[in-house]
Motif scaffolding. Structure first.
Motif, mmCIF file in Angstrom:
data_model
loop_
_atom_site.group_PDB
_atom_site.id
_atom_site.type_symbol
_atom_site.label_atom_id
_atom_site.label_comp_id
_atom_site.label_asym_id
_atom_site.label_seq_id
_atom_site.Cartn_x
_atom_site.Cartn_y
_atom_site.Cartn_z
ATOM 1 N N GLY A 1 59.588 20.616 -28.482
ATOM 2 C CA GLY A 1 58.328 21.367 -28.458
ATOM 3 C C GLY A 1 58.308 22.467 -27.416
ATOM 4 O O GLY A 1 57.485 22.491 -26.514
ATOM 5 N N ILE B 1 53.962 24.542 -21.991
ATOM 6 C CA ILE B 1 54.758 23.873 -20.953
ATOM 7 C C ILE B 1 56.227 23.784 -21.367
ATOM 8 O O ILE B 1 57.124 24.038 -20.547
ATOM 9 C CB ILE B 1 54.163 22.470 -20.680
ATOM 10 C CG1 ILE B 1 52.757 22.614 -20.054
ATOM 11 C CG2 ILE B 1 55.077 21.657 -19.790
ATOM 12 C CD1 ILE B 1 51.977 21.313 -19.927
ATOM 13 N N SER C 1 56.061 24.332 -36.169
ATOM 14 C CA SER C 1 55.451 25.365 -37.020
ATOM 15 C C SER C 1 55.649 26.787 -36.478
ATOM 16 O O SER C 1 55.612 27.740 -37.243
ATOM 17 C CB SER C 1 53.960 25.071 -37.203
ATOM 18 O OG SER C 1 53.359 24.890 -35.951
ATOM 19 N N ASP D 1 60.971 17.992 -36.713
ATOM 20 C CA ASP D 1 59.771 17.212 -36.441
ATOM 21 C C ASP D 1 60.151 15.983 -35.613
ATOM 22 O O ASP D 1 60.763 15.041 -36.122
ATOM 23 C CB ASP D 1 59.137 16.796 -37.781
ATOM 24 C CG ASP D 1 57.843 16.028 -37.589
ATOM 25 O OD1 ASP D 1 57.516 15.675 -36.435
ATOM 26 O OD2 ASP D 1 57.163 15.779 -38.598
ATOM 27 N N ASN E 1 58.833 16.555 -24.584
ATOM 28 C CA ASN E 1 57.621 17.314 -24.251
ATOM 29 C C ASN E 1 56.671 17.489 -25.440
ATOM 30 O O ASN E 1 55.472 17.667 -25.234
ATOM 31 C CB ASN E 1 58.037 18.688 -23.700
ATOM 32 C CG ASN E 1 56.875 19.660 -23.646
ATOM 33 O OD1 ASN E 1 56.041 19.599 -22.748
ATOM 34 N ND2 ASN E 1 56.790 20.563 -24.625
ATOM 35 N N GLY F 1 53.967 17.478 -28.092
ATOM 36 C CA GLY F 1 52.742 16.677 -28.115
ATOM 37 C C GLY F 1 51.595 17.422 -28.770
ATOM 38 O O GLY F 1 51.593 18.659 -28.838
ATOM 39 N N ILE F 2 50.632 16.648 -29.258
ATOM 40 C CA ILE F 2 49.435 17.229 -29.870
ATOM 41 C C ILE F 2 48.200 16.461 -29.391
ATOM 42 O O ILE F 2 48.320 15.370 -28.840
ATOM 43 C CB ILE F 2 49.478 17.161 -31.423
ATOM 44 C CG1 ILE F 2 49.631 15.710 -31.911
ATOM 45 C CG2 ILE F 2 50.583 18.036 -31.974
ATOM 46 C CD1 ILE F 2 49.372 15.519 -33.408
ATOM 47 N N ILE G 1 57.177 13.748 -20.817
ATOM 48 C CA ILE G 1 55.928 14.371 -20.363
ATOM 49 C C ILE G 1 54.751 13.520 -20.846
ATOM 50 O O ILE G 1 54.443 13.477 -22.028
ATOM 51 C CB ILE G 1 55.792 15.828 -20.883
ATOM 52 C CG1 ILE G 1 57.047 16.655 -20.533
ATOM 53 C CG2 ILE G 1 54.526 16.473 -20.298
ATOM 54 C CD1 ILE G 1 57.349 16.820 -19.052
ATOM 55 N N THR G 2 54.123 12.844 -19.892
ATOM 56 C CA THR G 2 52.932 12.058 -20.195
ATOM 57 C C THR G 2 51.730 12.899 -19.789
ATOM 58 O O THR G 2 51.731 14.126 -19.945
ATOM 59 C CB THR G 2 52.998 10.656 -19.539
ATOM 60 O OG1 THR G 2 51.773 9.987 -19.743
ATOM 61 C CG2 THR G 2 53.343 10.693 -18.077
ATOM 62 N N PRO H 1 51.237 15.675 -15.995
ATOM 63 C CA PRO H 1 50.513 16.893 -15.616
ATOM 64 C C PRO H 1 49.011 16.641 -15.615
ATOM 65 O O PRO H 1 48.509 15.806 -16.373
ATOM 66 C CB PRO H 1 50.885 17.889 -16.725
ATOM 67 C CG PRO H 1 52.034 17.287 -17.465
ATOM 68 C CD PRO H 1 51.881 15.815 -17.309
ATOM 69 N N GLY H 2 48.315 17.396 -14.782
ATOM 70 C CA GLY H 2 46.854 17.375 -14.805
ATOM 71 C C GLY H 2 46.363 18.452 -15.752
ATOM 72 O O GLY H 2 46.728 18.460 -16.934
#
Ligand code: NAP
Length: 250
Positions: free
Chosen positions: A14, A19, A40, A65, A92, A94-95, A142-143, A187-188
């Motif tokens: 991603g 990021i 996409s 994907d 990384n 994410g949605i 990446i959480t 990350p914040g």
């Protein structure tokens, strides 16, 4: 240009924007070759491939994907064939599909968990044989600060991100003896194209509530990735590093 990661091959899922894009660029700045994915944003992916190649490293974008187990397996096999090895993996992709639980549908829950959490399993599992063969690897997931402390309106997202933390710690425990490290970054509030369209007053309110008085940048996360990817962090595994301007100090 730094040579900290010279000769290392990295995969970032991603990376067409936000990021992930920042991470891919920073890895290249430190000499790593970069394979990355998108789903996409085809044109943005192609543009990033050219931007990275112009920095003098080997770079290739793949449309894949991450939430699809078979596709992740094919992706990793192709990358190993193209690059020869794989030392750094940054999960990384994410949605979000936000909504209060009262209104959240089964699809909204499953889509977010599949994309955010299953993807981490899929890509890590697909790379495992190669990492074990090399007896070397750094996996960075990446959480989010939301996975650490929850967030109203994001039960699906928070569950997926908390799942990443449990997965990260378990992988670190399983693979430490093979010199494979696995850490997470939480990350914040990070300001990206996505947040640029939000109401300015709301965004300012978020900034004011952060001890360092600003939103983070993709580079703030990318710099942490460089640390965790490199041997500067060779004695660190199984950790969750909050990169949030002090937002989460509990
Ligand atoms: P973003 O700008 O929306 O970028 C998300 C990236 O993931 C895009 O490149 C997208 O590619 C890709 N992606 C989505 N689904 C995918 C899939 N199934 N397979 C492969 N790639 C896929 O988001 P961001 O803000 O940079 O967030 C990046 C990561 O940081 C996410 O895991 C997010 O949860 C986490 N995070 C962000 C913040 C923040 O404040 N921004 C805070 C905490 C954590 P396409 O455009 O091609 O679909």
């Amino acid at each position: 240009m730094s040579q900290l990661l010279l000769g290392k091959n990295a995969l970032v899922t991603g990376a067409s924007k936000g990021i992930g894009k920042g991470i891919a660029i920073e890895l290249a700045k430190h000499g790593a070759n970069v394979a990355f994915t998108y789903l996409s944003s085809v044109e943005k992916g192609q543009a990033l491939e050219a931007e990275l190649a112009a920095m003098g490293v080997k770079a290739k974008g793949y449309r894949s994907d991450a939430s699809d187990f078979k596709a992740a397996e094919e992706l990793v096999n192709t990358i190993i064939a193209d690059f020869g090895s794989l030392e750094i993996i940054v999960n990384n992709a994410g949605i979000t599909k936000d909504g209060l639980l009262m209104r959240m549908t089964e699809d909204q829950f499953n889509d977010v968990v599949r994309t955010n959490l299953n993807s981490v399993f899929n890509v890590t599992k697909a790379a495992l044989r190669q990492l074990l063969k090399q007896k070397y690897g750094s996996i960075i997931n990446i959480t989010s600060v939301v996975g650490v402390r929850g967030n109203a309106g994001q039960a699906n997202y928070a569950a997926s991100k908390a799942g990443i933390i449990g997965f990260t710690k378990s992988v670190a425990l399983e693979l430490g003896s093979r010199n494979i490290r696995c850490n997470a970054i939480a990350p914040g509030f990070i300001e990206t194209e996505m947040t640029a369209v939000l109401d300015a007053a709301v965004v300012q309110g978020w900034r004011d509530a952060i001890p360092l008085k600003r939103g983070g940048t993709p580079e703030d996360i990318a710099n942490t990735v460089i640390f965790l990817a490199s041997d500067l962090s060779s004695y660190i595994t199984g950790q969750v590093l909050n990169v949030d301007g002090g937002m989460n100090t509990a």
